[in-house]
Design a protein around this motif. Structure first.
Motif, PDB file in Angstrom:
ATOM      1  N   VAL A  39     -11.141 123.788  23.725  1.00 37.44           N
ATOM      2  CA  VAL A  39     -10.397 125.007  23.443  1.00 37.44           C
ATOM      3  C   VAL A  39      -9.209 125.055  24.392  1.00 37.44           C
ATOM      4  O   VAL A  39      -9.396 125.034  25.605  1.00 37.44           O
ATOM      5  CB  VAL A  39     -11.265 126.266  23.659  1.00 37.44           C
ATOM      6  CG1 VAL A  39     -10.436 127.537  23.435  1.00 37.44           C
ATOM      7  CG2 VAL A  39     -12.469 126.250  22.737  1.00 37.44           C
ATOM      8  N   GLY A  40      -7.995 125.099  23.849  1.00 34.19           N
ATOM      9  CA  GLY A  40      -6.822 125.106  24.720  1.00 34.19           C
ATOM     10  C   GLY A  40      -5.971 126.353  24.588  1.00 34.19           C
ATOM     11  O   GLY A  40      -5.010 126.528  25.322  1.00 34.19           O
ATOM     12  N   GLN A  45      -2.531 127.512  18.378  1.00 39.35           N
ATOM     13  CA  GLN A  45      -1.334 126.699  18.546  1.00 39.35           C
ATOM     14  C   GLN A  45      -1.620 125.256  18.955  1.00 39.35           C
ATOM     15  O   GLN A  45      -0.901 124.358  18.593  1.00 39.35           O
ATOM     16  CB  GLN A  45      -0.472 127.319  19.665  1.00 39.35           C
ATOM     17  CG  GLN A  45       0.855 127.814  19.214  1.00 39.35           C
ATOM     18  CD  GLN A  45       0.707 129.087  18.423  1.00 39.35           C
ATOM     19  OE1 GLN A  45      -0.054 129.957  18.812  1.00 39.35           O
ATOM     20  NE2 GLN A  45       1.406 129.165  17.328  1.00 39.35           N
ATOM     21  N   ALA A  48      -6.343 121.559  20.229  1.00 40.15           N
ATOM     22  CA  ALA A  48      -7.400 120.893  21.008  1.00 40.15           C
ATOM     23  C   ALA A  48      -8.753 120.981  20.314  1.00 40.15           C
ATOM     24  O   ALA A  48      -9.641 120.169  20.555  1.00 40.15           O
ATOM     25  CB  ALA A  48      -7.493 121.517  22.405  1.00 40.15           C
ATOM     26  N   CYS A  49      -8.894 121.955  19.425  1.00 36.64           N
ATOM     27  CA  CYS A  49     -10.181 122.240  18.787  1.00 36.64           C
ATOM     28  C   CYS A  49     -10.329 121.554  17.444  1.00 36.64           C
ATOM     29  O   CYS A  49     -11.260 121.851  16.694  1.00 36.64           O
ATOM     30  CB  CYS A  49     -10.301 123.747  18.605  1.00 36.64           C
ATOM     31  SG  CYS A  49      -8.990 124.363  17.519  1.00 36.64           S
TER      32      CYS A  49
HETATM   33  S1  FES Z   1      -7.998 126.153  20.557  1.00 33.75           S
HETATM   34 FE1  FES Z   1      -5.851 125.996  20.391  1.00 33.75          FE
HETATM   35  S2  FES Z   1      -5.619 125.665  18.268  1.00 33.75           S
HETATM   36 FE2  FES Z   1      -7.715 125.964  18.455  1.00 33.75          FE
END
Ligand code: FES
Ligand code: FES
Lengths: 156, 783
Positions: A39-40, A45, A48-49
């Protein structure tokens, strides 16, 4: 209130009771402990997920676990089926397509999507295909090379 | 395996776990009985806190506890500032872990909720009622020090955190006698580091033994242990800090943070492990920012383009509190670098550090040096323009001539080695600079606006001698350590105090051992990040891990080699003086075929059946390496842009980076550092800016609003190098982690201003959004 879901991840079925609001990414990471998916951000946006849902890439933070009921999901842990490395994993390694590695699982699955929809992309198409995934370490250059390299591996 | 390992771009040893999702970052950790913390953060930039009513939150489902500053009183000391800049009238405001009676930036922690799940903890935040009495906020850097500005800390006049000066040569004379003087006002905008992994802490406390373990997203676990011990009172011998996999830092994971101490407090109070992980929005509000200067700078020169003096006043916005290393960034790491690659006889700079009602500012990739490089590189271009000279020519005219063992500059530093002209020449040849200028001329005839920008830089890194650290008020040492341990089978463990988090030292350090001792890098496991099983070290920042830690490791490997010689001589019944070494083989001069391999010797040393008199068992050595000086990598970069005069859109068409970091242990990794660094600097020039409104609300508070570099906006970076060894480093190497960022912002900026030249556009503040560029073009039309 909880709702039963049955979701196959990396070829194994998980039957769980979940809150309706539980995000798919939290189901994967927290409920099941498959922490390769990251999760970023909190605004959909960063990418990362990214996981594969019935073969297509989705950002698993934009989807509820209950929406994935009955789906087949592939995360980075299950990308290579024989316990080895998927060609994209190989090419990210060979081309130094990662540094801290945090964006990498999402990047590899986003790259998978690029090649799924366009088996022979140009550099520009690769860059365009990665626009929904952020990497702060590599400047993207070796990620683009890695994707290109995976194409060449496939075609050679 | 052999010395050939030095300089080989082998693929990284850390990657298999990272590409398969097997790596464990802090937030990936789950401990039995673990609870989850969420921080209630101030929605106001400046406000008095009245009553806090947490009763509804406390009774919410799953909530275990809610704490405010009243609960931590006496249990948590303030979050420390650890760079006590001398001779600067430094005034450190107390930074409580939980706000006491006043909040001073949006995002400051007011309360913490601990619950059984993360969702429950966040739900409960909404149930805490806090009475805020909003106060006016000091935001504008140019006014924050003025008499009418709202004061952040009652005891600190004019919001002035420090006033620092650097001076060398007779700057007044230089300006009095100058043929030309050029001046600029430069805004180094506030940036948000945005490591892809947000910050996180997991704390676990065993009451029976008084032992605390803190897993933490940090670049320097040993510093965290040191400071966490001071803040929480847990003795250092009972405190273990682990930096597991860390997802980038770029300076934002150097500081110690209130949230981490609060997490520790919760774990100690409740006797259960507690995890806290910030959301990205919290990260943007509460993890440190970077840059943030207003610079007034002028340069004196002769008519033929020789720079004779530079004079500057800088206002550096520090945010509401001084973060751990903050005072040293806009001063030591900035002001001392004002000579750049040029021979400038007179330099004077005054830096005012100011408190504002914003997120604290810390090191961000480059940390002070990009702000210095930009200042110089911009002014050199303005000078060239004024004198109608080519910017490359002005640079060449002022370069410090080639030196290989020390050069003193007016700020008091001694650079180690450099050949700046060679770097520029090689860059310009590769770029076909004359050809680019001719094409530019042609394009301009056709009404197009390409621009060429140069940036020639030197930076200070490999921080640094500890004696200097003491003299400049850094509250720690700056040495690094390494232990090399051979196992009976000849496999090797390396334990280091530094803490890489993406830079690839598990590989480059294995290459150092391979090159020095002839083992395969595959046989070398590099351990870092855990204070319980690594020797003390000061961390990974300031491009120091390979420059300082790598030296510690090389020297350790050489100690092992010496011991091996003694053992081999004994086994071969020869004199130590007659022993030779080559690629892992120890032999009597002239008989390489009858030697002992390092693996043979490792086995003998470990079983110790037949050791020479007085030689200890085992094959292990350690070194604490304190460098005699900093290292000074340098280079020359060129950016090629094109501006669309109708829309103000800037397109980056080409980017060439030439960097000299000395001999490269792994050129693939070096190039990767350059790519990433360059792109972060491009980001500053073209897209990134942390924007606050006048009330102190962070408008660029999410990834939706803060424009990060994206893959589709960038060209391929062309990477070149020259090799100038550092004379004082055992391997000759310098640092490369920050070089790209230090150079690239100025190169892109200069390119855009070069493109705008025929349009008479005035200087534009970064980032070059289409709107700003378009407005500048419109203004130019009136000129
Ligand atoms: S955690 Fe950033 S797009 Fe899903
Ligand atoms: S490798 Fe660190 S964010 Fe991509």
């Amino acid at each position: 209130m909880t709702i039963p879901v049955s979701i196959a991840i990396n070829g194994r079925r998980y039957d769980r009771e979940v809150e309706p609001r539980l995000l798919l990414v939290h189901f994967i990471r927290d409920t099941l402990g498959l922490t390769g998916t990251k999760v970023g951000c909190d605004t959909s946006q960063c990418g990362a997920c990214t996981v594969l849902l019935d073969g297509a890439a989705v950002k698993s933070c934009t989807c509820l676990a209950v929406q994935a009921d009955g789906a087949e999901i592939t995360t980075i842990e299950g990308l290579a089926d024989d316990g080895g490395l998927h060609p994209l994993q190989e090419s990210f390694w060979n081309k130094h397509g990662l540094q801290c590695g945090f964006c990498t699982p999402g990047m590899i699955l986003a790259a998978h999507e690029i090649l799924r929809t366009n088996p022979d992309p140009s550099d520009e198409e690769i860059r365009h295909g990665l626009e929904g995934n952020f990497c702060r370490c590599t400047g993207y250059q070796n990620i683009v090379r890695a994707v290109r390299d995976a194409v060449q591996e496939e075609t050679s | 395996m052999s010395t050939a390992m030095f300089g080989s771009g082998i693929r990284r040893r850390e990657d298999p776990r990272l590409i398969t999702g097997a790596a464990s970052y802090t937030d990936d950790l789950t401990l039995p009985g673990m609870l989850h913390a969420a921080m209630l953060r101030s929605p106001h930039a400046h406000a008095r806190i009245g009553a806090i009513d947490a009763s509804r939150a406390k009774s919410a489902r799953g909530v275990v506890a809610v704490y405010t500053s009243a609960d931590t009183e006496g249990a948590l000391q303030p979050s420390p500032c650890a760079w006590l800049l001398p001779d600067s009238d430094l005034k450190i405001a107390e930074y409580p872990c939980l706000a006491k009676d006043t909040v001073r930036y949006v995002g400051e922690i007011v309360a913490v909720v601990v619950a059984e799940s993360r969702y429950q903890a966040y739900d409960a935040l909404e149930l805490i009622d806090v009475d805020y009495d909003p106060l006016p906020a000091a935001i504008d850097l140019e006014q924050a020090g003025g008499p009418d500005a709202p004061r952040l800390h009652a005891e600190i006049e004019g919001n002035q955190a420090f006033h620092w000066t650097v001076s060398g040569g007779d700057v007044d004379a230089a300006f009095a006698n100058a043929d030309v003087i050029v001046k600029e006002r430069i805004l180094q905008q506030r940036l948000i580091p945005t490591a892809m992994e947000t910050r996180s802490a997991v704390a676990s406390y065993t009451r029976a033994s008084g032992e605390l373990t803190l897993w933490n997203t940090t670049q320097n676990p040993h510093i965290v242990r040191f400071l966490c011990s001071l803040v929480t009172g847990v003795p250092e011998d009972r405190l273990r800090v682990v930096a597991p996999e860390v997802g980038g830092g770029f300076g934002s994971k150097i500081a110690v943070y209130p949230a981490d101490f609060v997490t520790v407090f919760c774990a100690m109070k409740l006797g259960s492990p507690v995890k806290w992980t910030e959301t990205r929005s919290e990260n943007y509000q509460a993890t440190t920012h970077g840059r943030n200067h207003v610079q007034d700078v002028e340069l004196a020169a002769t008519n033929d383009g020789r720079i004779t003096g530079i004079r500057a006043t800088v206002r550096a916005g520090m945010g509401a509190y001084l973060s751990t290393a903050a005072p040293g960034i806009p001063t030591i790491l900035h002001g001392l670098m004002l000579s750049g690659v040029y021979d400038i006889p007179a330099i004077h700079e005054e830096v005012y550090g100011l408190y504002t009602n914003e997120t604290p500012v810390e090191a961000y990739r480059g940390a002070g040096r990009p702000e210095a490089t930009f200042m110089l590189e911009r002014l050199v271009d303005v000078l060239a323009d004024k004198l109608d000279m080519d910017p490359a020519e002005v640079r060449r005219k002022n370069f410090i001539p080639k030196f290989d063992d020390g050069h003193d500059v007016a700020t008091g530093l001694t650079y180690d080695s450099g050949d700046y002209e060679q770097a520029l020449d090689k860059l310009l040849r590769h770029a076909d600079y004359a050809g680019l200028r001719a094409e530019q001329e042609e394009a301009r005839q056709q009404g197009r606006y390409p621009g060429i920008g140069l940036s020639t830089y030197v930076e200070i890194c490999g921080l640094g001698p500890s004696q200097v650290a003491g003299a400049i008020g850094f509250q720690g040492g700056l040495w690094e350590s390494a232990i090399v341990r051979f196992h009976p089978s000849g496999k090797v463990h390396v334990f280091i105090g530094a803490s890489p988090h993406g830079q690839g030292e598990e590989t480059t350090f294995a290459q150092i051992v391979a090159a020095e001792l002839g083992v395969s890098p595959e046989d070398v496991k590099v351990v870092h990040g855990d204070t319980d099983n690594t020797p003390m070290g000061w961390g990974t920042y300031g491009s120091r891990t390979t420059a300082v830690g790598g030296a510690a490791l090389a020297l350790t490997a050489r100690k092992i080699r010496e011991k091996c010689k003694v053992i081999a001589a004994h086994l071969l019944e020869a004199a130590v003086e007659d022993m030779e070494y080559e690629d892992g083989n120890f032999f009597v001069k002239g008989s390489p075929d009858n030697g002992k391999t390092i693996q043979d010797i490792a086995l003998m040393a470990n079983v110790s059946w037949n050791m020479p008199e007085g030689v200890e068992s085992g094959l292990e050595a350690s070194t604490f390496y304190d460098p005699p000086n900093f290292v000074f990598p340098y280079g020359a970069h060129l950016a090629l842009v094109e501006v669309d005069a109708e829309t103000g859109q800037v397109e980056l068409k080409r980017y060439i980076a030439l960097d000299d970091c000395g001999p490269q242990i792994n050129p693939t990794i070096v190039a990767g550092q350059v790519h990433g660094g360059v792109v972060q600097g491009i980001g500053q020039a073209l897209w990134e800016e942390a924007v606050y409104d006048e009330d102190g609300q962070l408008l660029s508070g999410s990834m939706l609003d803060y424009a990060l570099p994206r893959a589709d906006k960038l060209p391929e970076i062309e990477v070149l190098s020259t090799v100038t060894p550092s004379p004082h480093h055992p391997l000759g190497v310098k640092g490369i982690g920050e070089a790209g960022t230090i150079a690239s912002t100025a190169a892109v900026y200069n390119a855009v201003m070069d493109a705008l030249k025929p349009l008479n556009a005035p200087a534009v503040d970064m980032p070059f959004t289409p709107e700003r560029v378009w407005r500048a073009i419109q203004k130019g039309k009136g000129n």
